[in-house]
Design an enzyme around this catalytic site. Sequence first.
Site, mmCIF file in Angstrom:
data_model
loop_
_atom_site.group_PDB
_atom_site.id
_atom_site.type_symbol
_atom_site.label_atom_id
_atom_site.label_comp_id
_atom_site.label_asym_id
_atom_site.label_seq_id
_atom_site.Cartn_x
_atom_site.Cartn_y
_atom_site.Cartn_z
ATOM 1 N N ARG A 290 0.823 -1.217 0.000
ATOM 2 C CA ARG A 290 0.000 0.000 0.000
ATOM 3 C C ARG A 290 0.855 1.264 0.000
ATOM 4 N NH1 ARG A 290 -5.481 -1.590 3.329
ATOM 5 N NH2 ARG A 290 -5.128 -3.823 3.372
ATOM 6 N N ASP A 419 -2.938 -16.282 -1.866
ATOM 7 C CA ASP A 419 -3.383 -15.705 -3.149
ATOM 8 C C ASP A 419 -2.300 -15.007 -3.966
ATOM 9 O OD1 ASP A 419 -3.275 -13.792 -1.121
ATOM 10 O OD2 ASP A 419 -5.239 -12.925 -1.517
ATOM 11 N N GLU A 555 -11.267 -7.454 -5.894
ATOM 12 C CA GLU A 555 -10.787 -8.506 -6.803
ATOM 13 C C GLU A 555 -11.681 -8.735 -8.024
ATOM 14 O OE1 GLU A 555 -10.886 -8.831 -3.462
ATOM 15 O OE2 GLU A 555 -8.719 -8.660 -3.088
ATOM 16 N N THR A 644 -0.253 -5.885 -6.188
ATOM 17 C CA THR A 644 -1.480 -6.497 -5.684
ATOM 18 C C THR A 644 -2.400 -5.479 -4.991
ATOM 19 O OG1 THR A 644 -2.352 -8.426 -4.523
ATOM 20 C CG2 THR A 644 -0.555 -7.226 -3.444
HETATM 21 C C1 DMJ Z 1 -5.628 -5.678 -0.764
HETATM 22 O O1 DMJ Z 1 -4.871 -5.155 0.223
HETATM 23 C C2 DMJ Z 1 -4.803 -6.423 -1.766
HETATM 24 O O2 DMJ Z 1 -5.516 -6.571 -2.945
HETATM 25 C C3 DMJ Z 1 -4.367 -7.756 -1.253
HETATM 26 O O3 DMJ Z 1 -3.701 -8.479 -2.239
HETATM 27 C C4 DMJ Z 1 -5.554 -8.553 -0.804
HETATM 28 N N1 DMJ Z 1 -6.364 -7.828 0.127
HETATM 29 C C5 DMJ Z 1 -6.737 -6.482 -0.193
HETATM 30 C C6 DMJ Z 1 -7.974 -6.337 -1.037
HETATM 31 O O4 DMJ Z 1 -8.943 -7.254 -0.859
#
Ligand code: DMJ
Length: 654
Positions: A290, A419, A555, A644
């Site tokens: 983040r 994931d 997602e 991500t």
């Molecule tokens: C986010 O912080 C990122 O996408 C992470 O990979 C998974 N969790 C959250 C969103 O759901």
Amino acid sequence: MAATYSPQRRDFMSVTLIQPDGGGYNNGKVWRRRSCWRKWKQLSRLQRSIILFLCTLLAFCGVVSFSNLGEHWKSPMSQTDGTNEGWDLPGVHPAHPAVLPAPKEAEDLDLKLPQPPPLPQQQKPRRPNKRGPPNPRPLPDKGQKLEDNEQRPDEAENNQPVISWRGAVIEPIQTLAPSPNKAQEPSRAPQDAPEQKEPVPINERQEAVIEAFRHAWAGYKEFAWGHDELKPISKSYSEWFGLGLTLIDALDTMWILGLKDEFQEAREWVATTLTFDKNVDVNLFESTIRILGGLLSTYHLTQDSLFLKKAKDIGTRLLPAFNTPSKVPFSDVNIGKGTAHPPRWTSDSTVAEVTSIQLEFRELFRLTGDEQFKTVVDQVTQHVHNLPGKRDGLVPMFINTNSGQFSHLGVFTLGARADSYYEYLLKQWIQSGKKETSFLEDYMQAIEGVKKNLLRKSEPNRLTFVGELSHGHFSPKMDHLVCFLPGTLALGAHNGITSDHMDIAVALMETCFQMYKQMETGLSPEISHFFLHAAKGSKDIDVKAADRHNLLRPETVESLFYMYRFTGDTKYQDWGWEILQNFNKHARVPSGGYTSINNVQSASSPEPRDKMESFFLGETLKYLFLLFSEDVELLNLDKYVFNTEAHALPIWTT
Ligand code: DMJ
């Protein structure tokens, strides 16, 4: 000429024959030349022919090897750098030209601050589209200048298969004829995208995303400014790291949406108020994806060195996490004290967490040239690559920071805790310009593992889903988090992976949408259970009481964005539009902000949870905006790879 041999005479002759002007008859070179000539004359015709042939051959070889050498000098990625075999990651080098290179001295450049960043993205403010709902995006027409199926020379050269893996050939990208509504066609070639001369006007759906963002931002600004998360119901905030998480996560979204004033205000806060010199524990993974990811992405979009300087600062402060016996990092770091530790109850880290920080640290290394950033994360990658305990390329969910071994063996999921391990395998391969093929090998193997162990169809509607495996027992349970997978599979297909990856992506995308569609609120639960045998009614999905919350997660809309970009099928935009409307219906708080909800199965009483996660602004709204965009150059997926947390990092070009 006389045949008798006399040195004087030869001297004389050479002067007469070779130097007719009479100069330099005492010159030794002349003597040698005359002597060679004489010897040549004494050879038989056959001997002379053989010598001439050999000389010609030698000259030819010389010319060929010289031109190869020239190529070698021209290419900065010759041989050892270019082949990239094994785990030395030789393609990673700070000297590589980048989408945006690092300033020589970020600190020095920072002295010039404050400097107004250039206008967002397209350099001109966007115009609202007054023309009604958007038309299907016209596909690029680069092919116009060529006959059907004709290749440009550069394409022909690049169209060599890259790798073959258990029947799946990774092929170069194919040129497509325009076909806006076919979901299953292979992906469009990046080089097919025409040069964008005019900014593509934003449309009404994008305007709706901007409106949603402004509403969310208004709440954050009024009740939570500079804090981690907005609590929109109680009109307050919550702290996780105390670092203005939402503000940092949202920076590049504001830039992409063209929200110049909001961006400037947030930038000012970063410049004047944000400090990482704080006695606070942060989670390595969350702050990497983040904060570090957000700052790097914003740096690339804005070219404002402030963000690189901040990125380097937080990156450096996170490094103590890697001081473990195994080099597998601890989950938590105190960025003020420079100490790190595992969670209180265990010495395990989560596999997804330790393997989903690499895109960011590798990019930080490329920009700063500081080797540490690359070394620490490559060590983890290599370690996990070699680790026993996998099943058909699938990884367990935990890893011990002391022993370096997987722990809690035998449980396999593509949901929480595993994931993004899979996501980052593909994306690191892409980030490297498809040079680091070990990532691709692991990714291909893992997807085969998914197909063999986790992929099933539900009843009665035969929805394809990804379940979990626990000590040999299959559980038909799928986290919303798994809905990153259709997008990732489509991204792989776009990058040349054939096999059935795109077919699976299409099927899973439908399932992820049904996870919304089949709920009373039109919003997905956190976890869905699928019926393997027809139950009463027509639904395929069962939701347990503990799982029926929705955290505004990204997602599904993330995958919709990839699917639309690569297929041009407008149904994906329509699905995203439905989801946005349902967020507005059930999660929007009138006084500002959006809230996660407790019960997606009750439209009349969804029960607000009083929290707006930072990823709603960092990811969900960004992906919705990109999904509705007709502009393929807006974060071109052949130039950028998203981390991500939806922060765009450049794909390395050399
Ligand atoms: C986010 O912080 C990122 O996408 C992470 O990979 C998974 N969790 C959250 C969103 O759901």
